[in-house]
Write an enzyme that holds these catalytic residues in place. Structure first.
Site, PDB file in Angstrom:
ATOM      1  N   THR A  59       0.896  -1.111  -0.121  1.00  0.00           N
ATOM      2  CA  THR A  59       0.015   0.239  -0.181  1.00  0.00           C
ATOM      3  C   THR A  59       0.690   1.128  -0.128  1.00  0.00           C
ATOM      4  O   THR A  59       0.478   2.236  -0.257  1.00  0.00           O
ATOM      5  CB  THR A  59      -0.992   0.152   1.255  1.00  0.00           C
ATOM      6  OG1 THR A  59      -0.204  -0.257   2.589  1.00  0.00           O
ATOM      7  CG2 THR A  59      -1.966  -1.210   1.111  1.00  0.00           C
ATOM      8  N   ARG A  63       9.035  -2.482   0.988  1.00  0.00           N
ATOM      9  CA  ARG A  63       9.368  -2.684   2.122  1.00  0.00           C
ATOM     10  C   ARG A  63      10.182  -4.041   2.298  1.00  0.00           C
ATOM     11  O   ARG A  63       9.840  -4.979   1.790  1.00  0.00           O
ATOM     12  CB  ARG A  63       8.574  -2.135   3.380  1.00  0.00           C
ATOM     13  CG  ARG A  63       7.864  -0.906   3.417  1.00  0.00           C
ATOM     14  CD  ARG A  63       7.033  -0.536   4.437  1.00  0.00           C
ATOM     15  NE  ARG A  63       6.288   0.564   4.134  1.00  0.00           N
ATOM     16  CZ  ARG A  63       5.217   1.151   4.762  1.00  0.00           C
ATOM     17  NH1 ARG A  63       4.998   0.316   6.098  1.00  0.00           N
ATOM     18  NH2 ARG A  63       4.507   2.103   4.699  1.00  0.00           N
ATOM     19  N   SER A 162       8.275   3.353   6.814  1.00  0.00           N
ATOM     20  CA  SER A 162       7.272   4.258   7.545  1.00  0.00           C
ATOM     21  C   SER A 162       7.845   3.652   9.096  1.00  0.00           C
ATOM     22  O   SER A 162       8.852   3.682   9.722  1.00  0.00           O
ATOM     23  CB  SER A 162       5.997   3.654   7.271  1.00  0.00           C
ATOM     24  OG  SER A 162       4.996   4.538   8.036  1.00  0.00           O
ATOM     25  N   HIS A 163       6.583   3.035   9.868  1.00  0.00           N
ATOM     26  CA  HIS A 163       6.806   2.767  11.184  1.00  0.00           C
ATOM     27  C   HIS A 163       7.284   1.488  11.319  1.00  0.00           C
ATOM     28  O   HIS A 163       7.268   1.039  12.428  1.00  0.00           O
ATOM     29  CB  HIS A 163       5.374   2.978  11.718  1.00  0.00           C
ATOM     30  CG  HIS A 163       4.407   2.049  11.493  1.00  0.00           C
ATOM     31  ND1 HIS A 163       3.845   2.172  10.066  1.00  0.00           N
ATOM     32  CD2 HIS A 163       3.627   0.883  11.870  1.00  0.00           C
ATOM     33  CE1 HIS A 163       2.869   1.271   9.890  1.00  0.00           C
ATOM     34  NE2 HIS A 163       2.980   0.442  11.124  1.00  0.00           N
ATOM     35  N   LYS A 172       9.626   4.443  -1.590  1.00  0.00           N
ATOM     36  CA  LYS A 172       8.200   4.785  -2.224  1.00  0.00           C
ATOM     37  C   LYS A 172       8.477   5.886  -3.154  1.00  0.00           C
ATOM     38  O   LYS A 172       9.398   6.776  -3.103  1.00  0.00           O
ATOM     39  CB  LYS A 172       7.265   5.165  -1.236  1.00  0.00           C
ATOM     40  CG  LYS A 172       7.555   6.137  -0.317  1.00  0.00           C
ATOM     41  CD  LYS A 172       6.241   6.306   0.818  1.00  0.00           C
ATOM     42  CE  LYS A 172       6.570   7.491   1.776  1.00  0.00           C
ATOM     43  NZ  LYS A 172       5.386   7.488   2.772  1.00  0.00           N
ATOM     44  N   ASP A 323       5.226   9.185  13.435  1.00  0.00           N
ATOM     45  CA  ASP A 323       6.128   7.945  13.078  1.00  0.00           C
ATOM     46  C   ASP A 323       7.285   8.453  12.464  1.00  0.00           C
ATOM     47  O   ASP A 323       7.780   9.362  12.292  1.00  0.00           O
ATOM     48  CB  ASP A 323       5.310   6.916  12.264  1.00  0.00           C
ATOM     49  CG  ASP A 323       4.853   7.408  10.763  1.00  0.00           C
ATOM     50  OD1 ASP A 323       5.043   8.898  10.565  1.00  0.00           O
ATOM     51  OD2 ASP A 323       4.829   6.598  10.057  1.00  0.00           O
ATOM     52  N   ASP A 327       4.334  10.717   8.416  1.00  0.00           N
ATOM     53  CA  ASP A 327       3.300  10.866   7.907  1.00  0.00           C
ATOM     54  C   ASP A 327       2.034  10.289   8.548  1.00  0.00           C
ATOM     55  O   ASP A 327       0.822  10.197   8.171  1.00  0.00           O
ATOM     56  CB  ASP A 327       3.352  10.252   6.466  1.00  0.00           C
ATOM     57  CG  ASP A 327       3.340   8.625   6.424  1.00  0.00           C
ATOM     58  OD1 ASP A 327       3.768   8.197   7.701  1.00  0.00           O
ATOM     59  OD2 ASP A 327       3.257   8.051   5.506  1.00  0.00           O
TER      60      ASP A 327
END
Length: 567
Positions: A59, A63, A162-163, A172, A323, A327
């Site tokens: 999404t 990763r 991200s987190h 990304k 995070d 975002d």
């Protein structure tokens, strides 16, 4: 299996499989070994015949972990070359803005990407001061550059998982609209990248590429002041003057993320009474309490991960965290503790629609299929249309860009909304802006966001919600994503007639990658995660905890049946 429930305290409660380490600091022997992690990034080579080791855009980008050979130099080389090919195919010839977060693998991945981008002659914009760059600052830069242009359009890349846990890396791509790339774009890049992986490292090493030293000195590599450009513009989306004059005492924990240099600049620029509770940047993230499964995640929506700030809730009028790439947000108040993201989003929507008179009256409210049904009830009260889409902020980018969406939010604490004048701010999630908005809401109304949410529930109903998570193999995730309406044999859900079974989102008819079952006073949705090897079951009830548990049990039975035979 982990289960997190929305409740007044915001503390997640759950099943026996919650780790005994959850919410606690881990001993150093359980921290990631950064040296070995970076060595694995360069030394481990993915096997494209192994599905888990291929490039896969979920999404929000690709990763993985270098230890598992799912995020390594070869992946970043292949993705970077594929992005260059995509730009050439689409005629994108403006600058590329690049951001980077504080994960250990972000620095080597940034170096790899720069070698490829400079080798291909791209005009690359990197942070002027060498500081980390949040995702929203990259989106803001793209949108700002492209405003009013029809040629020389910019795009961007953010190096971040991200987190996700400290041993993860991610990359990304944001096309010229500034938000996360659509599925058609990521599918194209993914296919190209996997073809390159199959060609092998020897072939990729012969493709356009320069040393990182040459890349950083190249005339096409230029500094861009992400920090001040973003910070100086904040008053156009949040009432920063009100935050200053109110004297409201706020607290922020950057969670060791990319916004660590942004918060002091915000305090100085707008003269806020804002305490930065921690400025530590440490790629082990050993200062973070463990999440539900005993692993470290910098997730501001997790009550386990947020124990540090929750413990300080009475020290501030309102507090917040973001995070690692800033975002996502988490809001903490003295009365409610950590607000579940759905609760804060409902309060945000109600407040903004009342206090942003310049917003287009026809602009809709964006939510995902796992967002609270309370948002639908509120939208009806406000006279605004709901735009309901699958999980993934990419579905909101176009609407935020043309202002057909006023505000959009995800259950996972990703939100963005229009400027005060009703025009686009960013088209990606922004954790800093909803955090600061929590202060504006309290300064103007005299109530913190938790109290504002409770007021709304008196008129619209008070739901209880829960999310269950469990590990899943790629085959199990595929089986869950392929769920269809005929897998639901019952005509009733927790004692009520089923009104709808959705496999496509009502707002854009896109597949939701799972299913959602709805009744008058409750619903559940089941889907694989697009960012981690887990699946999730979401549920919400307007008839209390017992009804919710009945609903979740029926949902679990459907999922268990779907996973039979999947390895």
């Amino acid at each position: 299996m982990s289960e997190s429930k929305g409740n007044a305290s915001g503390i997640a409660s759950g099943a026996a499989s919650v780790s005994p380490y959850a919410g606690k600091l881990l001993s150093p022997d359980k921290w990631v070994n950064v040296s070995r992690l970076v060595t694995a990034y360069y030394c481990n080579t993915p096997d494209p015949d192994v599905a888990a080791q291929r490039v896969s855009f979920g999404t929000s980008g690709h990763r993985g972990s270098s230890f598992l050979t799912t995020f390594n130099e070869a992946h970043v080389l292949a993705i970077s070359h594929a992005i260059c090919r995509y730009r050439q195919q689409q005629g994108i010839d403006g600058p590329m803005f690049i951001g980077i977060d504080t994960h250990a693998l972000s620095e080597p991945a940034f170096a790899t990407a720069m070698e490829v981008f400079a080798g291909n002659g791209l005009d690359v914009m990197i942070s002027a001061g060498g500081e980390y760059t949040p995702t929203p600052a990259v989106s803001h830069a793209i949108v700002t550059h492209n405003r009013g242009r029809t040629a020389g359009l910019a795009d961007g890349v953010v190096i971040t998982p991200s987190h996700n846990p400290p041993d993860n890396g991610g990359i990304k791509y944001n096309p010229p609209h500034g938000g996360p790339a659509e599925s058609a774009v990521t599918d194209w890049i993914e296919t190209q990248a996997n073809e390159l992986l199959r060609s092998g490292m020897q072939t990729m090493r012969t493709m356009p590429r320069v040393s990182v030293e040459t890349a950083m000195r190249a005339s096409t590599t230029r500094p861009y002041d992400f920090l001040n450009t973003y910070v100086d513009d904040l008053h156009n989306i949040v009432d920063m003057d009100l935050l200053h004059t109110s004297g409201l005492h706020m607290g922020v924990d950057p969670l060791g993320g990319a916004g660590v240099h942004y918060w002091p600049a915000i305090v100085e620029r707008y003269r806020l009474n804002l305490t930065i509770t921690r400025t530590t940047v440490d790629p082990t993230f050993g200062f973070m309490p463990a999440d539900w499964d005993g692993r470290i995640r910098m997730d501001p929506s997790s009550a386990y991960a947020m124990q540090g700030l929750i413990a300080q809730k009475d020290a501030f009028d309102v507090a917040f965290a973001c995070d690692t790439d800033h975002d996502r947000h988490g809001i903490v108040t003295s009365g409610a503790g950590l607000l579940p993201p759905n609760h804060y989003f409902v309060a945000t929507v109600e407040y903004l629609c009342e206090h942003r008179p310049a917003w287009p009256p026809a602009a809709a409210i964006g939510k995902t299929v796992v967002g609270s049904q309370l948002i639908d009830r509120l939208a009806s009260k406000l006279g605004r249309r709901i735009y309901e889409v699958p999980v993934g902020f990419k579905w909101f980018a176009a609407g935020l860009l043309d202002a057909s969406l006023a505000v959009a939010g995800e259950e996972s604490a990703g939100t963005c909304f229009l400027r005060r004048d009703g025009t686009v701010w960013t088209t990606d999630k922004d954790g800093l802006v909803p955090a600061l908005l929590a202060g504006e809401m309290m300064a103007r109304t005299g109530q913190d966001p938790g109290a504002l949410y409770q007021t709304l529930t008196h008129a619209l109903g008070s739901p209880v919600e829960a999310r269950r998570e469990a590990s899943a193999t790629p085959a199990q995730q595929a089986a869950l994503a392929a769920l269809t309406a005929d897998k639901v044999h019952s005509k009733r859900l927790a004692g009520e007639p089923i009104n709808a079974i959705l496999t496509q989102a009502p707002g854009n008819d896109a597949p939701i990658g799972g299913l959602k079952v709805m009744a008058d006073h409750g619903w559940f949705a089941a889907r694989p995660s697009g960012t981690e090897p887990i699946y999730k079951i979401y549920g919400e009830s307007f008839q209390g905890s017992h009804h919710l548990q009945q609903l979740l049990s029926e949902a679990q039975a459907i999922v268990d049946e779907a996973l039979k035979g999947a390895e």
